[in-house]
Structures are given as structure tokens and as C-alpha cells.
Write an enzyme that holds these catalytic residues in place. Structure first.
Site, PDB file in Angstrom:
ATOM      1  N   HIS A 557      19.265 -11.395  31.257  1.00 14.59           N
ATOM      2  CA  HIS A 557      18.545 -11.724  30.039  1.00 14.59           C
ATOM      3  C   HIS A 557      19.525 -12.739  29.488  1.00 14.59           C
ATOM      4  CE1 HIS A 557      21.146  -8.626  28.806  1.00 14.59           C
ATOM      5  NE2 HIS A 557      21.199  -9.309  27.523  1.00 14.59           N
ATOM      6  N   ASP A 559      21.030 -13.871  25.444  1.00  8.92           N
ATOM      7  CA  ASP A 559      20.865 -12.977  23.919  1.00  8.92           C
ATOM      8  C   ASP A 559      20.147 -13.838  22.794  1.00  8.92           C
ATOM      9  OD1 ASP A 559      22.211 -11.015  24.962  1.00  8.92           O
ATOM     10  OD2 ASP A 559      24.252 -11.804  24.489  1.00  8.92           O
ATOM     11  N   HIS A 629      22.686 -13.087  31.826  1.00  6.39           N
ATOM     12  CA  HIS A 629      23.665 -12.219  32.080  1.00  6.39           C
ATOM     13  C   HIS A 629      23.149 -10.897  32.267  1.00  6.39           C
ATOM     14  CE1 HIS A 629      23.748 -12.194  27.717  1.00  6.39           C
ATOM     15  NE2 HIS A 629      24.023 -10.856  27.864  1.00  6.39           N
ATOM     16  N   ARG A 639      30.643   4.344  31.585  1.00  6.50           N
ATOM     17  CA  ARG A 639      31.157   2.927  31.159  1.00  6.50           C
ATOM     18  C   ARG A 639      31.078   2.762  29.651  1.00  6.50           C
ATOM     19  NH1 ARG A 639      28.901  -2.140  30.406  1.00  6.50           N
ATOM     20  NH2 ARG A 639      29.723  -4.092  31.740  1.00  6.50           N
TER      21      ARG A 639
END
Length: 685
Positions: A557, A559, A629, A639
Site C-alpha cells: 500500500h 500511506d 510498501h 515483531r
């Protein structure tokens, strides 16, 4: 959702049922109080009774709108019937006030019935102001498979709550659903004057000057109408915070003065209100004068110079002596061989505001409160001459020279600079844009230390909650991972409550500021970078769901625009967070499997760079379509990272960050033992 007293006695439930039956019956004209309908809708939602959610919530919205219309209509009608005349005496003043009151009360009661005296809590009023009912409606319509109505409700909510991550994702999904058309994405609460203005700007930018003239003129008519209505809504009970209304004054004239000063202040604030879009912190700068600026150019383009001169003169009423507009006026006069007059409605409007300012300065002194006279027509960036034209997108204006507009792409590319200082000692540049095969990208190491990583990971384990930041959805991007998050303000609240060390909460705040300063400096930005959203987030692989995974932890996508791989475009339009300019991810650990951050080309398939997270590593990039990204699947372990989004536009600063700034300022200004502070995080559905 509770009523004002917080109780639900059986008698109250019975009354609510009777009132609702009356409200929904075509034979009864009275309205059901909208807070009662809202309360019933919320309870229906908790019972998964989505049919009644829609029934009650739509009724609540209709009732709320009718209450506003009725108040405006009755107050204006009674004001016209009982005006203040020139022969002004004490007796005449009270005579008019009493007659207006005697006129307004039965007028409102005739239409509203019980609601004419019904008091609604501030919490409910705030929910309607924030468009919370549309969040419930979107979910209810979605469950009822009425996707067209769900899309409209989602779009309406998102306009006032652009930071709502899940709603933005829902809107993207609606775009792909069968039966949902572009015309379904409507703002049901759109204000006519702002809608017309935005349409007019769009037509102007397409060189459709005749169409733009018609829409700008319509926008002006709607603006002045909205101004009258806004003022009428001020003509009601006022709050005297910090005072006992009946005791703190003993003079009748002082009481009247205080009341009318607050009414006057409310009316004057209509200027800001009408220029502020839903979900925004600040008004559009130079909003009303800008209509006349656009019009004078549009009329010029269609060779209607007299109208152009009138509009230019009207603009000068707001910005007397403006150099460039004065030059335009001189040009029009010379071409016409005669003069013209400014528009009377604008002249009257501006005279009224100047009188209000004078009275407010007197009234604020009388009340003992501070009132600062502001320049509501700030002309920063608002100068034009025959070589400049107004330009903007979606109603947000900036002035751009014609030569610059023609070379907009080249100019934008020239502004893509990088290589500035990294501000903090020890921060290491690992890869720049060239090494990352893109534009406006950077990879840095040692932004924070191992100890700081450990402290923030421990904070995350104590503060983050599943679905926090994703409106309760534990797995917003993939069913194979659990997402947990927390904001800066939430961690500070936990610190004050003693649930986490305040030192750790303060570290989260300081680290995010460190990241902001590095991004601002490295990309050589010539203006302040503001926080748009800050999130401490962890994603955890769900045991037993990792075999044969072929999905991503976070799909590809961009931002600040809607990625369209097939068209090789990224559409910078709602529901994307179009105001975001830069993004950054600061990683807290690397002891997990998978989870690489990846850049791709616009096709969302061709990998251009991959980043393996580790403690202290930060990837930063511009937020547009040049940087699609995503995140590869986290297949084992957890994570954690600090996710940051930034904007160059102060209008879109993160509200929670502003609150957090106040908390920190209060901490720094007080001794530790005197830090008793009440923190109110955003109330989110």
C-alpha cells in the site's frame, strides 16, 4: 451509552417505548428526543439487532437535524417579528426580549413536543458532532448486506475522523465490492457552502470558468445563509463556567451583559466554524475572501470585467491595501473606463464583524475574561496579481504562479532532497534512496540503544492491547497474526496511574520526537514536520496458523494515496490519508522469523528493496505513490516497532500528540510531587 442520570428505570424504558412509537407514527408530528433514540440504537447494537440499529440510529440523526432546523426557523421568525428599533429604552429592550421568548417557545414546542424542553448530555452532543452514529450505521448496514448504504455511512464518518485506520480500510474494501458505485461515497453531513466551494475550485482548475462562476456564486449564497443559521443557533442558553449564574452577579445589567457577550462571541466564532471542515483543527485560511479572489479571475477569463472589478473591490474590503489586488483593480478600471462598487452583502457582513469585535473587547473586559482579536481574513500566501492565479485541491488553497503550475512535476522532483544531518550522535546512515532503489527513502541504524529497545519492548508488553489502534480488530491485516498497539498519550496515562514506569512512558514520547527530528533534518525539509499518528505496535504470529502461508503481514500500500496497481497509479483522494507526507518505522527487535519490510514498484509485485528489522534500525520515506510498501508475514515470534506518520500541514496534527505535549509541558514545569494531572484520551468507538 447512558442517559444523563446514568440510570435506566423501568418507567423510563416504558416512556421511551411510548415516545418512540409516537415518533415513528405518521399520525404524530412530535419528535422523539434524539439521545433516547441514540441510546436505543447503541443497545440494539450490543444485542446484534442490526435492523433496529438502523431504525433507531437513522431516527436519531433525523431528529437531531430537525431540532437544529426548528431552532433556526423559530428564532429567525421571532426575531423578524420582534426587532429592536431605533427608539431604544430599557423598557423597550425588555419588551422585545420577552416577546421574542413568548414567540420562540411555542414555535419550537409545536414541532418538537417533549423535545422542546428535553436536555441532552454533552457526551451525546459530542458524539453527534464527531459523527459517531455513522460508525454504528456503517457496521449495521454492512451486517445487513446493504453495502451501498454502508459505504455512504463509512464515507460520512471518515470525513470527520480521517485518523480512523479501520474505517479507511473498510472504504477501500467497499470500492471493490459489487454493487457499490462511486456515487455511493457521499458525505451525508456535507455543508452546502463547502461542497459548492470545492466543486467550484475543481471547475476552475479545469479551466471551466463559466461553471466555476456559477458554483462560486452558489457557494457565497450558501455561505451567507449558513452564517445566519449559525448565529441563530447561538441565540440560546449560555454556559457560565466557574460561576453560579444566579449568585455571582447582583446587577441585572451585568447578568444581561455576560449573557449577550457570550452570545456575541458564539456568533463571531461562526466565521471560524464555517471555514473549518469536519475533522480539522483549524479553518481554511482566507476562506470567505478567497471566493471573491477566484471570482475576479474567473470573470476576467470570460471577459466580464465589470463583475471582475466588483469582486476585486470586495476582496479589498477584507484586505485593504493588498498590493496585487490593487493592481488588478487599476487594470480593470483602465480597461472599462469607469469604476464600480464592491458587493453590498460583503460590505454589510464585514461592518457587522467589526462592530462585534468592538463589543467583544468591551464585553470581555466586563466579564473579566481574555479575548484576543484575531485576523480572521489572514492573507498569508493570499496575494495575487495578473500574473498569478489561485490554485488548490479539495478546497485547501495555496497560491501558485502560472509558471510554477506548468512545471509542477519538475518542481516537485527538485524538492526531493536528502542527505541532511542526522542530528543525534551515533546514528548511522546505512542506505540512501539510491541504494534502496527508489525516491525519498533512507535506512538508519543506532537511532536508539539496546537498553532503550528493551525498555520500549517491556513497555509494549505492559501497555499494548490487542486491536488497539485498529478499532478492536485483533487481526486487521491478516488472520494469521495478532496486532497490539498503544499511543503516546495512553502510555503517559498509564504512567500517571502507576501502571508502568513514567520513565518508560516518557521514553516513548522522547524517542518519537527523536525520529521526527531525524526525518525532518535528513530530507532537508524547509518547514516543520508534525506528527500525524504515532503507534507502538507489535504483531505476533499465531501458533498453528503458519503452515503454507502465502499472505503478507501488511499488504502492499501507500500511506497517502490509494494504490491502483493495474492502472499504475496512486489516487490521492479520500479515504486515503492524503495529508501525510512522510512515514517512519523504528524497530525494537529482530528475534522473530519473517517480518521484512519491503518496497515495491507501483505494480505492488516487483520488489525494489527489503529491510530486515533489528533493534535501533529505522526506515523513513515519503508517504506517496513513489513508495509502495508492505510487510512480509511474521511466521514465528513477535515483531515490535514504533510506527510514525508525519504531515507538513499543521491542520492535520495528531490530536493525541497535542494532548501529550501538554502533559509533558506540565511535567516539566512542576515538581514531581505536584504532578496531579487528569488525562483524557480520545473516546473512540
Amino acid at each position: 451509552m447512558k442517559r444523563m442520570d446514568g440510570n435506566f428505570p423501568q418507567a423510563g424504558v416504558l416512556v421511551s417505548f411510548v415516545l418512540l412509537t409516537a415518533a415513528l407514527s405518521s399520525s404524530v408530528a412530535f419528535l422523539e428526543p434524539y439521545d433516547l433514540l441514540y441510546d436505543d440504537a447503541v443497545r440494539a447494537f450490543s444485542d446484534s439487532d442490526y435492523t433496529n440499529v438502523v431504525r433507531y440510529m437513522e431516527g436519531a440523526l433525523g431528529s437531531y437535524a430537525e431540532v437544529q432546523r426548528t431552532k433556526v426557523r423559530c428564532r429567525l421568525r421571532c426575531q423578524d417579528q420582534h426587532p429592536f428599533d431605533a427608539a431604544f429604552t430599557d423598557l423597550r429592550f425588555f419588551d422585545v426580549v420577552l416577546r421574542r421568548s413568548a414567540c420562540i417557545n411555542p414555535c419550537i414546542e409545536e414541532k418538537l413536543g417533549a423535545q422542546s424542553v428535553h436536555k441532552v448530555s454533552e457526551d451525546v452532543l459530542q458524539d453527534f458532532h464527531r459523527r459517531i452514529p455513522y460508525n454504528y450505521l456503517q457496521l449495521a448496514y454492512q451486517k445487513l448486506k446493504q453495502t451501498d448504504k454502508a459505504a455512504a455511512a463509512a464515507h460520512t464518518y471518515f470525513q470527520a475522523n480521517p485518523e480512523h485506520v479501520e474505517m479507511g480500510q473498510n472504504l477501500e474494501q467497499y470500492k471493490d465490492q459489487q454493487g457499490v458505485q462511486e456515487e455511493h461515497f457521499v458525505d451525508r453531513e456535507a455543508r452546502p457552502h463547502q461542497r459548492s466551494f470545492t466543486m467550484a475550485v475543481g471547475l476552475y482548475d479545469k479551466d471551466d470558468y463559466e461553471g466555476a462562476i456559477a458554483m462560486f456564486e452558489e457557494a457565497l449564497e450558501e455561505y451567507y445563509k449558513a452564517d445566519v443559521e449559525c448565529r441563530a443557533l447561538c441565540q440560546g442558553p449560555q454556559r457560565f463556567e466557574g460561576h453560579d449564574h444566579l449568585r455571582y452577579r447582583y446587577s441585572l445589567h451585568e447578568l444581561i451583559s455576560d449573557h449577550y457577550t457570550q452570545v456575541l462571541h458564539c456568533e463571531h466564532e461562526c466565521v471560524r466554524d464555517l471555514a473549518t471542515r469536519p475533522g480539522r483543527l483549524s479553518p481554511m485560511e482566507n476562506y470567505l475572501p478567497l471566493h471573491y479572489d477566484y471570482l475576479q479571475f474567473a470573470y476576467y477569463h470570460v471577459d466580464r470585467l465589470e463583475e471582475a472589478l466588483q469582486c476585486a473591490l470586495t476582496y479589498l474590503l477584507f484586505h485593504e491595501g493588498d498590493e496585487f489586488m490593487t493592481e488588478n483593480v487599476d487594470y480593470y478600471r483602465e480597461e472599462l473606463g469607469r469604476d464600480a462598487a464592491s458587493r453590498e452583502k460583503a460590505s454589510w457582513y464585514l461592518r457587522r464583524h467589526r462592530q462585534e469585535l468592538e463589543l467583544l473587547l468591551i464585553g470581555s473586559t466586563t466579564m473579566g475574561v481574555e479575548f484576543t482579536e484575531g485576523n480572521y481574513w489572514s492573507s498569508t500566501g493570499g496575494r495575487v496579481d495578473s500574473n498569478r492565479i489561485p490554485s488548490g485541491t479539495d478546497g485547501w488553497m495555496e497560491y501558485v504562479p502560472i509558471s510554477e503550475r506548468k512545471n509542477a512535476t519538475d518542481t516537485a522532483l527538485q524538492q526531493h532532497r536528502e542527505g541532511g544531518p542526522l542530528v543525534y550522535e551515533g546514528v548511522q546512515l546505512v542506505q540512501n534512496s539510491m541504494a534502496l532503489n527508489g525516491t525519498q527513502r533512507v535506512l538508519l541504524d543506532d537511532v536508539i540503544s539496546e537498553d532503550e529497545c528493551a525498555d520500549l519492548r517491556h513497555l509494549a508488553h505492559s501497555v499494548t492491547m490487542a486491536g488497539d489502534g485498529y478499532r478492536g480488530r485483533m487481526s486487521p491485516h491478516t488472520p494469521n497474526e495478532k496486532f497490539e498497539g498503544a499511543t503516546v498519550l495512553k502510555t503517559l496515562q498509564y504512567g500517571y496511574e502507576g501502571r508502568v514506569p513514567m520513565k518508560s512512558a516518557r521514553l516513548f514520547y522522547d524517542v518519537s520526537e527523536r525520529a521526527r527530528r531525524i526525518i525532518e533534518s535528513y530530507f532537508l525539509l524547509n518547514s516543520t514536520l508534525h506528527f500525524s499518528y504515532t503507534h507502538l505496535v507489535c504483531r505476533t504470529a499465531i501458533t498453528g496458523q503458519q503452515d503454507h502461508r502465502n499472505d503478507l503481514s501488511h499488504p502492499i500500500h501507500a500511506d497517502n494515496c490509494l494504490l491502483d496497481p493495474e492502472a499504475n497509479e496512486c489516487w490521492k483522494e479520500a479515504p486515503a490519508y492524503t495529508y501525510r507526507d512522510y512515514s517512519a518505522l523504528l524497530y525494537l527487535n529482530g528475534d522473530f522469523e519473517g517480518g521484512e519490510f519491503i518496497f515495491t514498484q507501483m505494480d505492488a509485485k516487483t520488489l525494489t528493496a527489503s529491510v530486515k528489522p533489528k533493534c535501533g534500525r529505522m526506515v523513513g520515506f515519503s508517504s506517496g505513490g513513489e513508495n509502495p510498501h508492505g510487510v512480509k508475514a511474521v511466521t514465528r515470534g513477535q515483531r515490535c516497532a514504533v510506527a510514525l506518520w508525519f504531515t507538513l500541514d499543521p491542520l492535520f496534527r495528531e490530536l493525541e500528540r497535542l494532548q501529550a505535549d501538554e502533559v509533558i509541558q506540565d511535567m516539566d514545569s512542576k515538581p514531581r510531587w505536584d504532578q496531579g494531572l487528569s488525562i483524557n484520551p480520545k473516546d473512540e468507538l
